[in-house]
Design a protein around this motif. Structure first.
Motif, short mmCIF file in Angstrom:
data_model
loop_
_atom_site.label_atom_id
_atom_site.label_comp_id
_atom_site.label_asym_id
_atom_site.label_seq_id
_atom_site.Cartn_x
_atom_site.Cartn_y
_atom_site.Cartn_z
N TYR A 19 -0.84 -6.68 -4.92
CA TYR A 19 -1.50 -5.39 -4.29
C TYR A 19 -2.71 -6.01 -2.98
CZ TYR A 19 -4.02 -1.54 -2.61
OH TYR A 19 -4.34 -0.60 -1.78
N THR A 20 -3.48 -6.81 -3.68
CA THR A 20 -4.31 -7.57 -2.97
C THR A 20 -3.75 -8.27 -1.87
OG1 THR A 20 -5.94 -7.99 -4.72
CG2 THR A 20 -6.41 -9.53 -2.72
N ILE A 21 -2.55 -8.95 -1.66
CA ILE A 21 -2.09 -9.56 -0.92
C ILE A 21 -1.15 -8.80 0.15
CG2 ILE A 21 0.13 -11.35 -0.53
CD1 ILE A 21 -0.80 -12.56 -3.21
N ILE A 22 -0.48 -7.77 -0.58
CA ILE A 22 0.48 -6.99 0.56
C ILE A 22 -0.06 -5.80 0.86
CG2 ILE A 22 2.34 -7.92 -0.61
CD1 ILE A 22 2.98 -5.19 -1.81
N HIS A 23 -1.47 -5.25 0.48
CA HIS A 23 -1.89 -3.90 0.89
C HIS A 23 -1.83 -3.58 2.26
CE1 HIS A 23 -6.34 -4.62 1.83
NE2 HIS A 23 -6.08 -5.49 1.17
N PRO A 24 -2.44 -4.47 3.06
CA PRO A 24 -2.13 -4.24 4.70
C PRO A 24 -0.63 -3.53 5.08
CG PRO A 24 -3.25 -6.31 4.47
CD PRO A 24 -2.78 -5.82 3.19
#
Length: 134
Positions: free
Chosen positions: A64-69
């Motif tokens: 999530y941290t990596i792909i949330h944008p």
């Protein structure tokens, strides 16, 4: 935020797995009329299960941290979107492969898939709330 999301997700995973595992077994036994038999020796597997949940929640929060944008939506919609992505890649694929490889009750798979969706949606919405993605 990462550490908080990881800890909260780990605790939620543990609680929801016990709750939904019990509920799923109860529903399956009552719908099919056959009790769900465990493999036995669960006491020796508790630490492994705990370790799995710690690793699983770490991966869930890390991804999530990596792909949330790039996840569509804002706020709760973003959490629900992430939840459906994770559910499709984790729970739904497990259900299809289990159905194809093993002789398992379709009722059990359906119940597990639905409860898995609810669990994953809760976890992903919580992660989104912690990250305050608007």
């Amino acid at each position: 935020r990462f550490l908080l999301a990881w800890i909260v997700t780990t605790v939620l995973f543990l609680v929801l797995d016990v709750l939904f595992g019990t509920l799923g077994g109860y529903l399956t036994a009552n719908i099919t009329g056959t009790p769900i038999q465990g493999s036995g020796g669960i006491e020796s597997k508790i630490f492994t299960g705990f370790l799995f949940e710690v690793i699983n929640s770490f991966i869930l929060v890390l991804v999530y941290t990596i792909i949330h944008p790039s996840i569509p939506g804002i706020g709760l919609v973003k959490g629900i979107s992430y939840g459906f992505i994770v559910w499709a890649l984790r729970v739904l694929m497990w259900a299809f492969s289990t159905y194809m490889m093993f002789e398992v009750s379709p009722v059990l798979l359906a119940i597990t898939t639905i409860l898995g969706l609810i669990e994953i949606l809760i976890l992903c919405v919580v992660i989104t709330v912690i990250y305050k993605d608007n």
